[in-house]
Design an enzyme around this catalytic site. Sequence first.
Site, PDB file in Angstrom:
ATOM      1  CB  CYS A  94       3.693   2.154  -1.252  1.00 48.19           C
ATOM      2  SG  CYS A  94       2.721   3.029  -2.404  1.00 48.19           S
ATOM      3  CD  GLU A 100      13.629   9.175   2.367  1.00 51.13           C
ATOM      4  OE1 GLU A 100      14.717   8.868   2.855  1.00 51.13           O
ATOM      5  OE2 GLU A 100      12.779   8.346   2.030  1.00 51.13           O
TER       6      GLU A 100
HETATM    7  N1  SAH Z   1       0.180   7.780   5.930  1.00 53.90           N
HETATM    8  C1  SAH Z   1      -0.662   7.726   4.810  1.00 53.90           C
HETATM    9  C2  SAH Z   1       0.051   7.981   3.503  1.00 53.90           C
HETATM   10  C3  SAH Z   1       1.406   7.383   3.338  1.00 53.90           C
HETATM   11  S1  SAH Z   1       1.505   5.646   3.217  1.00 53.90           S
HETATM   12  C4  SAH Z   1      -1.396   6.410   4.749  1.00 53.90           C
HETATM   13  O1  SAH Z   1      -1.068   5.519   5.507  1.00 53.90           O
HETATM   14  O2  SAH Z   1      -2.318   6.310   3.959  1.00 53.90           O
HETATM   15  C5  SAH Z   1       0.952   5.341   1.551  1.00 53.90           C
HETATM   16  C6  SAH Z   1       0.452   3.915   1.292  1.00 53.90           C
HETATM   17  O3  SAH Z   1       1.522   2.979   1.388  1.00 53.90           O
HETATM   18  C7  SAH Z   1      -0.589   3.435   2.295  1.00 53.90           C
HETATM   19  O4  SAH Z   1      -1.708   2.970   1.598  1.00 53.90           O
HETATM   20  C8  SAH Z   1       0.089   2.285   3.024  1.00 53.90           C
HETATM   21  O5  SAH Z   1      -0.841   1.310   3.387  1.00 53.90           O
HETATM   22  C9  SAH Z   1       1.061   1.792   2.004  1.00 53.90           C
HETATM   23  N2  SAH Z   1       2.220   1.085   2.544  1.00 53.90           N
HETATM   24  C10 SAH Z   1       2.874   1.316   3.698  1.00 53.90           C
HETATM   25  N3  SAH Z   1       3.936   0.473   3.818  1.00 53.90           N
HETATM   26  C11 SAH Z   1       3.941  -0.311   2.716  1.00 53.90           C
HETATM   27  C12 SAH Z   1       4.804  -1.325   2.220  1.00 53.90           C
HETATM   28  N4  SAH Z   1       5.884  -1.708   2.890  1.00 53.90           N
HETATM   29  N5  SAH Z   1       4.505  -1.884   1.025  1.00 53.90           N
HETATM   30  C13 SAH Z   1       3.447  -1.462   0.293  1.00 53.90           C
HETATM   31  N6  SAH Z   1       2.608  -0.490   0.693  1.00 53.90           N
HETATM   32  C14 SAH Z   1       2.840   0.088   1.890  1.00 53.90           C
END
Ligand code: SAH
Length: 355
Positions: free
Chosen positions: A337, A87
Amino acid sequence: MRSLSGFPLDELVQILSPLPPYKSREVFKWISRGVHGFQDMTSLGKQEREELSRRFSLRSTEQGSRLADRDGTVKLQITLCDAAGTEAVLLRDKEGRGTACISTQAGCPVGCVFCKTGSLGFLRNLDAGEMVEQFLHIRELGTEYGGEVSHLVIMGMGEPLLNLGELRRAAGIITDPRGLGISGRRITVSTSGIAGGIRELAESGPPLRLAFSLSSAREELRNALVPSGTGNPLKRIKEALGYYQEKTGQRITLEMVLLGGLNTGAEEAAAVRDFAQGLDVVVNLIPWNPVEGLRFRGRALQEPSPAEIEAFARFLRQGGLNVTRRFRRGRGVAGACGQLGSLRRVDMERTSPVE
Ligand code: SAH
Ligand code: SF4
């Protein structure tokens, strides 16, 4: 048939031979303009175009269904050549500036407890062409929805630094001024903290903006939330971030997902402040976006209250830190996110190589 979208120009010149190098440069340029077929490469001769289309394809991915949120966010499902899926997301800010958010893996092997992608497990790494094409697809959506896509965040599904070779290759293609020419200053890669990968990226480039998903600066809680933390202690990550900063001269973003009642207290905020000491950072607070069914230590995860967010931000600001807050764009389409991964687990299993 090989798709050409994942080849840096020097390699393209090699594989397109006997096409002369200046024509290969034109092909590279045409790909960056987003043409769908060789017949659209009007600066090439008819025979050349026919010969190329016999030997190569331009893309290996297709746009699947899309979901548009009222806030302007569009989530796009992307079909890969082997029926796995991934996605990408088009984000637009108030000024209409478009940002593409792309994935680097189908699923994710890290398995953070608060993240939908993490709960899916890992299917496979994406290759450079699959990353470049996500950007091209999102740019097309941008045009359709009336805006330019000038920025890129590598924050979709997957841990980019566990797929570093293909990520670097894709970034090289996307930043090449002879093609797409997106400046590295407009590209942000987000990592859950793979210390060795941060160092390698610092050394070999290209220089991109870096965001580190801190999630908790208290080691024990962090390791429980972000399983890759076990092999990557905070001390080593901090050293790697310092090194990245030294090499690139860039400010780093610390992303802090706020989980109601879990990592929002004063002790947590103090640990974030201490972690940030000596680094040039901005802290980006991301209130947790709900994902059904995610639990931690026997309790369902919760969104933070406005008071929790406010107190956390205030504490950090009083400690002299720059703090920003991420808007909750895309929540209406599960495109915010941590919400990517509408492929259900059963879909992913069906495509596993075991079959
Ligand atoms: N794998 C990488 C990039 C993708 S996640 C990483 O972890 O940095 C991108 C961001 O989304 C990360 O900062 C993560 O902490 C955040 N994230 C993951 N799940 C989330 C959620 N349910 N709500 C808000 N942020 C979230
Ligand atoms: Fe993977 Fe990032 Fe989700 Fe963690 S937050 S599971 S590293 S995509």
